[in-house]
Design a protein around this motif. Structure first.
Motif, PDB file in Angstrom:
ATOM      1  N   ALA A   1       0.826  -1.207   0.000  1.00 36.46           N
ATOM      2  CA  ALA A   1       0.000   0.000   0.000  1.00 36.46           C
ATOM      3  C   ALA A   1       0.860   1.257   0.000  1.00 36.46           C
ATOM      4  CB  ALA A   1      -0.936  -0.014   1.209  1.00 36.46           C
ATOM      5  N   LEU A   2       1.948   1.237   0.771  1.00 39.17           N
ATOM      6  CA  LEU A   2       2.841   2.393   0.790  1.00 39.17           C
ATOM      7  C   LEU A   2       3.537   2.562  -0.551  1.00 39.17           C
ATOM      8  CD1 LEU A   2       4.037   4.682   2.481  1.00 39.17           C
ATOM      9  CD2 LEU A   2       5.818   3.097   3.253  1.00 39.17           C
ATOM     10  N   LEU A   3       3.941   1.458  -1.153  1.00 40.85           N
ATOM     11  CA  LEU A   3       4.545   1.518  -2.490  1.00 40.85           C
ATOM     12  C   LEU A   3       3.583   2.153  -3.481  1.00 40.85           C
ATOM     13  CD1 LEU A   3       6.749   0.677  -4.550  1.00 40.85           C
ATOM     14  CD2 LEU A   3       5.744  -1.612  -4.563  1.00 40.85           C
ATOM     15  N   GLY A   4       2.311   1.748  -3.414  1.00 40.25           N
ATOM     16  CA  GLY A   4       1.338   2.235  -4.381  1.00 40.25           C
ATOM     17  C   GLY A   4       0.821   3.629  -4.133  1.00 40.25           C
ATOM     18  N   THR A   5       1.061   4.169  -2.947  1.00 41.89           N
ATOM     19  CA  THR A   5       0.606   5.537  -2.647  1.00 41.89           C
ATOM     20  C   THR A   5       1.743   6.547  -2.704  1.00 41.89           C
ATOM     21  OG1 THR A   5       0.842   5.085  -0.277  1.00 41.89           O
ATOM     22  CG2 THR A   5      -1.358   4.815  -1.229  1.00 41.89           C
ATOM     23  N   THR A   6       2.963   6.092  -2.990  1.00 37.24           N
ATOM     24  CA  THR A   6       4.117   7.008  -3.007  1.00 37.24           C
ATOM     25  C   THR A   6       4.800   7.015  -4.374  1.00 37.24           C
ATOM     26  OG1 THR A   6       5.528   5.254  -2.075  1.00 37.24           O
ATOM     27  CG2 THR A   6       4.564   6.851  -0.537  1.00 37.24           C
ATOM     28  N   ASN A   7       4.014   6.844  -5.423  1.00 33.51           N
ATOM     29  CA  ASN A   7       4.575   6.952  -6.764  1.00 33.51           C
ATOM     30  C   ASN A   7       5.230   8.323  -6.929  1.00 33.51           C
ATOM     31  OD1 ASN A   7       3.578   4.409  -7.497  1.00 33.51           O
ATOM     32  ND2 ASN A   7       1.637   5.251  -8.209  1.00 33.51           N
TER      33      ASN A   7
ATOM     34  N   LEU B   1      -1.972   5.766   4.401  1.00 36.49           N
ATOM     35  CA  LEU B   1      -3.052   6.740   4.535  1.00 36.49           C
ATOM     36  C   LEU B   1      -2.536   8.167   4.419  1.00 36.49           C
ATOM     37  CD1 LEU B   1      -6.050   7.260   5.152  1.00 36.49           C
ATOM     38  CD2 LEU B   1      -5.482   7.178   7.591  1.00 36.49           C
ATOM     39  N   THR B   2      -1.305   8.399   4.849  1.00 32.85           N
ATOM     40  CA  THR B   2      -0.704   9.730   4.771  1.00 32.85           C
ATOM     41  C   THR B   2      -0.592  10.201   3.322  1.00 32.85           C
ATOM     42  OG1 THR B   2       0.577   9.336   6.785  1.00 32.85           O
ATOM     43  CG2 THR B   2       1.367  11.093   5.340  1.00 32.85           C
ATOM     44  N   HIS B   3      -0.356   9.289   2.408  1.00 27.68           N
ATOM     45  CA  HIS B   3      -0.029   9.639   1.026  1.00 27.68           C
ATOM     46  C   HIS B   3      -1.162   9.391   0.031  1.00 27.68           C
ATOM     47  CE1 HIS B   3       4.161   9.709   2.486  1.00 27.68           C
ATOM     48  NE2 HIS B   3       3.874   8.553   3.073  1.00 27.68           N
ATOM     49  N   ALA B   4      -2.164   8.612   0.401  1.00 25.12           N
ATOM     50  CA  ALA B   4      -3.211   8.231  -0.545  1.00 25.12           C
ATOM     51  C   ALA B   4      -3.864   9.452  -1.163  1.00 25.12           C
ATOM     52  CB  ALA B   4      -4.260   7.375   0.166  1.00 25.12           C
ATOM     53  N   GLY B   5      -4.064   9.386  -2.484  1.00 27.05           N
ATOM     54  CA  GLY B   5      -4.648  10.523  -3.178  1.00 27.05           C
ATOM     55  C   GLY B   5      -4.802  10.259  -4.656  1.00 27.05           C
TER      56      GLY B   5
ATOM     57  N   TRP C   1       6.673   6.992  11.666  1.00 29.25           N
ATOM     58  CA  TRP C   1       5.373   6.337  11.824  1.00 29.25           C
ATOM     59  C   TRP C   1       4.324   6.974  10.911  1.00 29.25           C
ATOM     60  CZ3 TRP C   1       3.456   2.798  15.881  1.00 29.25           C
ATOM     61  CH2 TRP C   1       4.500   2.137  16.535  1.00 29.25           C
ATOM     62  N   GLU C   2       4.403   8.273  10.744  1.00 29.45           N
ATOM     63  CA  GLU C   2       3.459   8.961   9.855  1.00 29.45           C
ATOM     64  C   GLU C   2       3.818   8.718   8.390  1.00 29.45           C
ATOM     65  OE1 GLU C   2       0.718  10.414  10.718  1.00 29.45           O
ATOM     66  OE2 GLU C   2       1.006  10.400  12.892  1.00 29.45           O
ATOM     67  N   GLU C   3       5.099   8.856   8.067  1.00 26.58           N
ATOM     68  CA  GLU C   3       5.517   8.713   6.670  1.00 26.58           C
ATOM     69  C   GLU C   3       5.299   7.303   6.149  1.00 26.58           C
ATOM     70  OE1 GLU C   3       9.318  10.403   4.440  1.00 26.58           O
ATOM     71  OE2 GLU C   3       9.755   8.444   5.337  1.00 26.58           O
ATOM     72  N   ALA C   4       5.467   6.295   6.998  1.00 27.80           N
ATOM     73  CA  ALA C   4       5.322   4.906   6.561  1.00 27.80           C
ATOM     74  C   ALA C   4       3.868   4.467   6.450  1.00 27.80           C
ATOM     75  CB  ALA C   4       6.073   3.980   7.515  1.00 27.80           C
TER      76      ALA C   4
ATOM     77  N   ILE D   1      -3.370  -7.388   1.490  1.00 24.18           N
ATOM     78  CA  ILE D   1      -3.959  -8.529   2.186  1.00 24.18           C
ATOM     79  C   ILE D   1      -3.632  -8.416   3.673  1.00 24.18           C
ATOM     80  CG2 ILE D   1      -4.053 -11.049   2.332  1.00 24.18           C
ATOM     81  CD1 ILE D   1      -3.213 -11.118  -0.638  1.00 24.18           C
ATOM     82  N   ASP D   2      -4.579  -7.901   4.431  1.00 28.59           N
ATOM     83  CA  ASP D   2      -4.487  -7.772   5.891  1.00 28.59           C
ATOM     84  C   ASP D   2      -3.281  -6.965   6.354  1.00 28.59           C
ATOM     85  OD1 ASP D   2      -6.545  -8.522   7.580  1.00 28.59           O
ATOM     86  OD2 ASP D   2      -5.448 -10.173   8.500  1.00 28.59           O
ATOM     87  N   GLY D   3      -2.995  -5.893   5.639  1.00 34.49           N
ATOM     88  CA  GLY D   3      -1.922  -4.995   6.038  1.00 34.49           C
ATOM     89  C   GLY D   3      -2.475  -3.649   6.469  1.00 34.49           C
ATOM     90  N   ILE D   4      -1.935  -3.097   7.536  1.00 36.86           N
ATOM     91  CA  ILE D   4      -2.458  -1.829   8.055  1.00 36.86           C
ATOM     92  C   ILE D   4      -2.153  -0.679   7.103  1.00 36.86           C
ATOM     93  CG2 ILE D   4      -2.275  -2.619  10.442  1.00 36.86           C
ATOM     94  CD1 ILE D   4       0.141  -0.656  10.683  1.00 36.86           C
ATOM     95  N   LEU D   5      -2.964   0.363   7.185  1.00 35.26           N
ATOM     96  CA  LEU D   5      -2.794   1.561   6.358  1.00 35.26           C
ATOM     97  C   LEU D   5      -2.315   2.745   7.169  1.00 35.26           C
ATOM     98  CD1 LEU D   5      -3.508   0.859   3.451  1.00 35.26           C
ATOM     99  CD2 LEU D   5      -5.103  -0.314   4.943  1.00 35.26           C
ATOM    100  N   ALA D   6      -2.388   2.628   8.500  1.00 32.47           N
ATOM    101  CA  ALA D   6      -1.946   3.714   9.371  1.00 32.47           C
ATOM    102  C   ALA D   6      -1.378   3.106  10.650  1.00 32.47           C
ATOM    103  CB  ALA D   6      -3.099   4.655   9.701  1.00 32.47           C
ATOM    104  N   PHE D   7      -0.155   3.496  10.993  1.00 34.40           N
ATOM    105  CA  PHE D   7       0.485   2.950  12.191  1.00 34.40           C
ATOM    106  C   PHE D   7      -0.085   3.554  13.473  1.00 34.40           C
ATOM    107  CE2 PHE D   7       3.671   1.699   9.077  1.00 34.40           C
ATOM    108  CZ  PHE D   7       4.067   0.460   9.557  1.00 34.40           C
TER     109      PHE D   7
END
Length: 318
Positions: free
Chosen positions: A173-179, A241-245, A235-238, A203-209
């Protein structure tokens, strides 16, 4: 002649000796998961790799070199040539950012390849070896490697998805939101290529720490360089949810019955819906956390994934 033969035999040993000793946590395996789950679910069986007909594979291919440390991937792809290139999927294993290995994703990669995808199971640096953002540098380097070698495997470079499970789902999710995020690119090779992905399967991975539903603590702290109080920036950068857009691709969430493994999911769906980005959610009832490693839950996990990827990349309605 004998001296030459001796040196030829010695060279692989010398090369291996030059590789650094990497600390390993081997606590998270398919077998340990099976033993943990079976008392409550006596019908479960381990998912085992089986190479389907029509699928070719190459294993332990070096894709990135960090100092004298080589990182490797396994690639599975359709043997037959197609007039149209095949979409790709990068598969990221789980294990709390500390344990696990790429073999966990091989059965899923094999089945995706059997259905017309170029599937890559990737090794990356875990928290005992290197803290965040090293692992993100690695998986982005793996996407760049896929694009650099697309012609060899018949890959469509405009259609690559990131798929991950548990901590690997968080990373996908982080890979896909930080293009296009330069901080997370790293220098792992093929840096003239793009590391952008066009879809996410979490698959069952958190979006916000840091979230009311999240229970992340010591495991996350090992990876993120300390507790939230010690290192709130990581914690915020990883957190995806921080980057989704607007630059995030279509996203599939497949979840167990445990809500803390999808912390931030609903908020991320809301953010993506504002940009008319397609999302899909499936919760598999009465499931333990690493359900994707076991039958009978592997099959619906794979089918949800295949349907989503076909709908996203091939416009095939499920």
């Amino acid at each position: 002649m004998y001296k030459v033969l001796f040196l030829l035999l010695l060279l692989p040993c010398l090369a291996a000796a030059q590789q650094p000793v990497v600390p390993r946590d081997t606590s998270f395996t398919v077998h340990s998961t099976y033993l943990k789950v079976k008392p409550n679910y006596p019908f479960v069986e381990k998912v085992k790799p089986v190479l389907p007909a029509g699928v070719s594979t190459k294993t332990d291919i070096p894709y990135s070199t960090i100092g004298n440390r080589n990182l490797h991937l396994d690639i599975f792809y359709p043997t037959s040539k197609s007039r149209n290139a095949y979409p790709g999927v990068l598969l990221i294993h789980g294990g709390g950012w500390r344990s696990g290995n790429k073999s966990h994703q091989v059965p899923m990669a094999q089945q995706l390849a059997a259905n017309g995808y170029v599937a890559v199971a990737v090794e990356y640096r875990l928290s005992l070896e290197a803290p965040y953002p090293a692992a993100m540098h690695d998986v982005k380097a793996a996407v760049r490697w896929m694009r650099a070698n697309a012609a060899t495997y018949g890959l469509d470079t405009t259609k690559i998805a990131a798929l991950g499970c548990s901590s690997g789902g968080q990373m996908a999710a982080l890979l896909g939101t930080t293009n296009g995020n330069s901080r997370l690119e790293g220098t792992g090779g093929n840096n003239s290529r793009s590391s952008a992905v066009q879809a996410i399967v979490d698959i069952d991975g958190i979006l916000a720490f840091k979230h009311p539903e999240s229970k992340e603590g010591e495991m996350a702290g090992w990876w993120l360089g300390g507790s939230y109080e010690e290192n709130p920036g990581n914690w915020e950068e990883a957190s995806a949810l921080t980057h989704a857009g607007k630059n995030t691709g279509p996203t599939l969430f497949i979840n167990s019955m445990h809500p803390h493994y999808h912390a931030g999911r609903d908020e991320m769906i809301q953010k993506l819906s504002k940009h008319k980005i397609y999302t899909e959610v499936h919760t598999i009832p009465d499931t333990p956390h690493p359900f994707w490693l076991l039958h009978p839950w592997f099959e619906p996990t794979f089918q949800y994934t295949l349907n989503f990827l076909n709908k996203t990349f091939r416009k095939i309605e499920s």
